[in-house]
Write an enzyme that holds these catalytic residues in place. Structure first.
Site, PDB file in Angstrom:
ATOM      1  CG  PHE A  12      -1.742   1.292   1.684  1.00  0.00           C
ATOM      2  CD1 PHE A  12      -2.240   1.881   0.597  1.00  0.00           C
ATOM      3  CD2 PHE A  12      -1.720   1.609   2.979  1.00  0.00           C
ATOM      4  CE1 PHE A  12      -3.038   3.087   1.111  1.00  0.00           C
ATOM      5  CE2 PHE A  12      -2.268   2.542   3.344  1.00  0.00           C
ATOM      6  CZ  PHE A  12      -3.204   3.483   2.335  1.00  0.00           C
ATOM      7  CB  SER A  76       6.820  -4.626   7.989  1.00  0.00           C
ATOM      8  OG  SER A  76       6.232  -5.201   9.072  1.00  0.00           O
ATOM      9  CB  ALA A 115       7.927   2.490   7.473  1.00  0.00           C
ATOM     10  CE1 TYR A 146       4.226  -3.604  11.510  1.00  0.00           C
ATOM     11  CE2 TYR A 146       3.016  -2.221  13.137  1.00  0.00           C
ATOM     12  CZ  TYR A 146       3.431  -2.480  11.990  1.00  0.00           C
ATOM     13  OH  TYR A 146       3.481  -1.292  11.181  1.00  0.00           O
TER      14      TYR A 146
END
Ligand code: UDP
Length: 313
Positions: A12, A76, A115, A146
């Site tokens: 995305f 990721s 990021a 995460y």
């Protein structure tokens, strides 16, 4: 021509960043192992001479021939259901992947932007969250794979900056939405759109009083672009501070989708789901002269237009 490596390029955010850097006249190397990304997102870039795609997992040694000026590490899994399905890969891309890319940046004398995420703040005890807040993260909960990979990523990046003098930038990204999100990535907005567009129940988790602040993707890309070219190496929040409850977000999607008969239903709240989240963007405003420009009504309309093109595919 300046060359930039973008990891997660088929995802995305990676695909929108690839578009932006192509538009700005850069040579873009897109890298992705396609476990959550999709070639559909970069199909339009593939014929371009300025764009090269490597199908590669950056948790393994990364080789790029020739000069390299910038690296954006955006690879990721990034939604709770994705990293629950792929916990080890999520940990590896944030840790080993980051280490490989920092090594590459050092070898090429490139500037690297990573990021990071509002998830470094965990289930925050202060709202909104300024960059100085250290967070409230459960390392062994479902989101830990995460959150802790991203926290390690920040620490590793800062170590390369202080120890090796590498030029580094850290963006902490808050909830972002827009075209090229996957219907089934498990995130609230795509889930609500899918449900509303197929007349299924809209699944609000908990009582829907938990809050998020949603940033339209073009605004995020602009903030990242400015951060990369700033001289600021501490973390910077990029997000839209317009905070709403998840119930309100669900209602806005229902109101937008033509002719839907979907009703909102309430399901169990996932473990460690943050109760509030909202970026303090004072730094982004002061250092980058950045603030979001697309309001939610407009952003949701653009996202809906995209999902309409995807509903039959
Ligand atoms: N959520 C929901 N229904 C869904 C998917 C998510 O109510 O079908 C909730 C989720 O529990 C969370 C919020 O929406 O409170 C945002 O979830 P998302 O997965 O988009 O991102 P998060 O901000 O939690 O990482």
């Amino acid at each position: 021509m300046k060359k930039i490596l973008i990891t997660g390029a088929a995802g995305f955010l990676g695909s929108h960043l690839s578009d932006r850097f192509i538009k700005e006249g850069y040579e873009v190397i897109g890298m992705d192992n396609l476990i959550t990304g999709s070639m559909d997102n970069i199909e339009h870039l593939m014929p371009l001479e300025e764009f090269t795609f490597y199908h590669h997992d950056v948790s393994k040694f990364v080789h790029v021939p020739g000069d390299l000026h910038y690296i954006l590490h955006f690879a990721s899994p990034a939604s709770p259901i994705d990293y629950l399905k792929m916990p080890i890969q999520t940990l590896k891309v944030g840790s080993l992947g980051t280490h490989n890319l920092l090594g590459l940046a050092k070898a090429k004398n490139a500037r690297m932007l990573i990021a990071s995420t509002s998830e470094v703040y965990g289930d925050p005890l202060v709202n909104p969250q300024p960059e100085e807040y250290w967070g409230n993260v459960n390392p062994v909960g479902p989101r830990g794979v995460y959150d802790e990979a991203k926290r390690f990523q920040e620490a590793m990046t800062m170590a390369y900056h202080t120890y090796h003098g590498l030029e580094t930038r850290i963006v902490r990204i808050f909830n972002t939405y827009g075209p090229r999100m996957r219907f089934n990535d498990g995130r609230a907005l795509p889930a609500f759109f899918w449900q509303a567009m197929t007349n299924e129940d809209i699944t609000v988790f908990g009582d829907g009083s938990q809050t998020r602040a949603f940033c339209y993707v073009d605004d995020l890309v602009e903030g990242i672009f400015r951060l990369l070219f700033s001289d600021y190496s501490q973390p910077v929040n990029i997000g839209n501070p317009d905070e709403i409850s998840i119930l309100q977000a669900a209602q806005e999607v229902v109101d937008l989708v033509d002719g839907t008969t979907s009703k909102i239903v309430f399901k169990g709240l996932p473990k460690d789901d943050p109760k509030v989240r909202r970026p303090d963007i004072t730094k982004a405003k002061e250092i980058l002269n950045w603030s979001p420009t697309v309001d939610r009504a407009e952003g949701l309309r653009r996202t809906y237009d995209y999902f309409k093109t995807k509903i039959n595919n």
